[in-house]
Design a protein around this motif. Structure first.
Motif, PDB file in Angstrom:
ATOM      1  N   ALA A 258     -14.467  -8.516  -3.683  1.00 12.06           N
ATOM      2  CA  ALA A 258     -13.321  -7.600  -3.744  1.00 12.06           C
ATOM      3  C   ALA A 258     -13.776  -6.198  -4.131  1.00 12.06           C
ATOM      4  O   ALA A 258     -14.775  -6.016  -4.830  1.00 12.06           O
ATOM      5  N   ARG A 259     -13.024  -5.229  -3.639  1.00 12.89           N
ATOM      6  CA  ARG A 259     -13.236  -3.834  -4.025  1.00 12.89           C
ATOM      7  C   ARG A 259     -11.876  -3.178  -4.217  1.00 12.89           C
ATOM      8  O   ARG A 259     -10.933  -3.439  -3.459  1.00 12.89           O
ATOM      9  N   GLY A 260     -11.791  -2.317  -5.229  1.00 15.32           N
ATOM     10  CA  GLY A 260     -10.550  -1.591  -5.471  1.00 15.32           C
ATOM     11  C   GLY A 260     -10.834  -0.158  -5.876  1.00 15.32           C
ATOM     12  O   GLY A 260     -11.942   0.176  -6.318  1.00 15.32           O
ATOM     13  N   TRP A 261      -9.830   0.702  -5.718  1.00 19.44           N
ATOM     14  CA  TRP A 261      -9.965   2.103  -6.117  1.00 19.44           C
ATOM     15  C   TRP A 261      -8.580   2.722  -6.239  1.00 19.44           C
ATOM     16  O   TRP A 261      -7.575   2.156  -5.774  1.00 19.44           O
ATOM     17  N   THR A 262      -8.522   3.894  -6.851  1.00 20.86           N
ATOM     18  CA  THR A 262      -7.280   4.649  -6.984  1.00 20.86           C
ATOM     19  C   THR A 262      -7.493   6.047  -6.431  1.00 20.86           C
ATOM     20  O   THR A 262      -8.497   6.696  -6.734  1.00 20.86           O
ATOM     21  N   MET A 263      -6.549   6.506  -5.609  1.00 19.28           N
ATOM     22  CA  MET A 263      -6.637   7.815  -4.993  1.00 19.28           C
ATOM     23  C   MET A 263      -5.943   8.875  -5.858  1.00 19.28           C
ATOM     24  O   MET A 263      -5.154   8.544  -6.748  1.00 19.28           O
ATOM     25  N   PRO A 264      -6.215  10.155  -5.605  1.00 17.19           N
ATOM     26  CA  PRO A 264      -5.605  11.211  -6.413  1.00 17.19           C
ATOM     27  C   PRO A 264      -4.081  11.202  -6.428  1.00 17.19           C
ATOM     28  O   PRO A 264      -3.467  11.646  -7.407  1.00 17.19           O
ATOM     29  N   ASP A 265      -3.445  10.678  -5.371  1.00 19.91           N
ATOM     30  CA  ASP A 265      -1.979  10.638  -5.353  1.00 19.91           C
ATOM     31  C   ASP A 265      -1.420   9.442  -6.122  1.00 19.91           C
ATOM     32  O   ASP A 265      -0.200   9.229  -6.153  1.00 19.91           O
ATOM     33  N   GLY A 266      -2.309   8.650  -6.733  1.00 15.35           N
ATOM     34  CA  GLY A 266      -1.859   7.498  -7.512  1.00 15.35           C
ATOM     35  C   GLY A 266      -1.828   6.186  -6.750  1.00 15.35           C
ATOM     36  O   GLY A 266      -1.519   5.147  -7.339  1.00 15.35           O
TER      37      GLY A 266
ATOM     38  N   THR B  21      -3.089   2.865  -5.434  1.00 19.91           N
ATOM     39  CA  THR B  21      -4.130   1.906  -5.784  1.00 19.91           C
ATOM     40  C   THR B  21      -4.379   0.985  -4.599  1.00 19.91           C
ATOM     41  O   THR B  21      -3.438   0.443  -4.021  1.00 19.91           O
ATOM     42  N   SER B  22      -5.641   0.832  -4.231  1.00 19.27           N
ATOM     43  CA  SER B  22      -6.023  -0.020  -3.101  1.00 19.27           C
ATOM     44  C   SER B  22      -6.869  -1.170  -3.607  1.00 19.27           C
ATOM     45  O   SER B  22      -7.738  -0.990  -4.464  1.00 19.27           O
TER      46      SER B  22
ATOM     47  N   GLU C 193      -0.581  -0.035  -3.420  1.00 19.48           N
ATOM     48  CA  GLU C 193       0.626   0.117  -4.228  1.00 19.48           C
ATOM     49  C   GLU C 193       0.593   1.444  -4.969  1.00 19.48           C
ATOM     50  O   GLU C 193      -0.475   1.999  -5.242  1.00 19.48           O
ATOM     51  N   ARG C 194       1.788   1.951  -5.252  1.00 23.57           N
ATOM     52  CA  ARG C 194       1.902   3.209  -5.984  1.00 23.57           C
ATOM     53  C   ARG C 194       3.116   3.139  -6.890  1.00 23.57           C
ATOM     54  O   ARG C 194       4.205   2.731  -6.467  1.00 23.57           O
TER      55      ARG C 194
END
Length: 296
Positions: A177-185, A187-188, A272-273
């Motif tokens: 699994a891999r996850g991250w969060t983008m600047p707009d909030g 979450t992937s 999700e955001r």
């Protein structure tokens, strides 16, 4: 997004036949004399037609290379070339160049003629989509192996026991699994679950009731419906995708999710955001398309 090219060293690319050399004045026979006043019987085609032919030829060669399972750079294609994606400024994320991972010697690609069982022989971790530019990595989902318990965190607490039993019965070989969060909030999270056969993977999706519905609810989700923005032109041959989006009114977060059956492997992709704004559709579809390209 800057133009990108595939890394030719990651996987050996079959040699392409060299183009025939252009004719020179030494090898081209002299044209017969044209009678004075006679019109040229073979007018040259417009240059724009020649350019169009060249573009289509290059596109055909590019897709031929992709079909060999060597390397590809779909992240660098024009926006209108990627199904489901629109024009410049559409909010796509800046993913790095993508390259199919190498295989053990003598091992076929999952959907090649020599692999009727549709087994992925590449390292499952190498099949995870890398995070885009600007992402903050998830400290728990780092792109490596995860435990069954960590995977179960994706589901509602009251459903984890039943999902755990399904996994025990199907006995997955690996989960990455891999996850991250983008600047707009946003979450992937991307989970890849590999089983001993396509039959086990398919059975788990059936037991989760994925297909006619979004299946066993994920954590922090309410009413999920089919994503009507995901069209059949986004699907890839040999993969079965089930794409859903949370419908209003939703709770403290808005969630998009998709399951994909790719031979012996199930992919679960979640965006999700928090807040009352929906997660953006185009980056979600882009993430799915690119992850699918790594699984074929």
């Amino acid at each position: 997004m800057s133009e990108q090219t595939a890394n030719p060293e990651a996987v050996a690319t079959p040699a392409m036949p060299e183009a025939a050399p252009e004719a020179t004045s030494d090898t081209t026979p002299a044209a017969p004399p044209v009678p004075p006043g006679a019109a040229d019987a073979s007018p040259k085609p417009p240059r724009r037609v020649l350019r169009a032919v060249a573009r289509w030829t290059a596109a055909a060669l590019a897709f031929g290379v992709l079909g060999t399972g060597t390397a590809f750079g779909i992240a660098s294609l024009e926006r209108t070339d990627v199904p489901g994606l629109a024009t410049e400024g559409d909010g796509r994320w800046d993913y790095p160049e993508l390259t199919l991972p190498p295989l053990p010697a003598g091992s076929p690609r999952p959907f090649s003629a020599g692999n009727p069982a549709e087994i992925h022989h590449a390292d499952l971790r190498d099949l995870l989509l890398p995070a885009p530019a600007g992402a903050v990595p998830d400290k728990k989902l780092t792109g490596g192996w995860i435990s069954t318990e960590t995977y179960l965190d994706a589901y509602r607490p009251q459903d984890r026991k039943s999902v755990s039993q399904l996994l025990k019965d199907a006995a997955p070989r690996h989960i990455a699994a891999r996850g991250w969060t983008m600047p707009d909030g946003t979450t992937s999270r991307i989970y890849l679950v590999r089983f001993n056969s396509t039959a086990f993977a398919s059975r788990v999706l059936d037991d989760l009731n994925v297909g006619a519905s979004a299946g066993t609810p994920l954590d922090r989700t309410d009413t999920m419906e089919f994503d009507d923005g995901w069209g059949s032109d986004n699907n890839i041959e040999n993969l079965s995708s089930y794409v859903f989006a949370e419908q209003a009114p939703f709770g403290a977060e808005h969630v998009r999710q998709a399951y994909t059956l790719a031979g012996d492997t199930i992919a679960l992709v979640v965006h999700e955001r928090a807040g009352k704004r929906e997660t953006a559709r185009i980056p979600f579809h882009q993430t799915l398309i690119l992850q699918h390209q790594l699984l074929v």
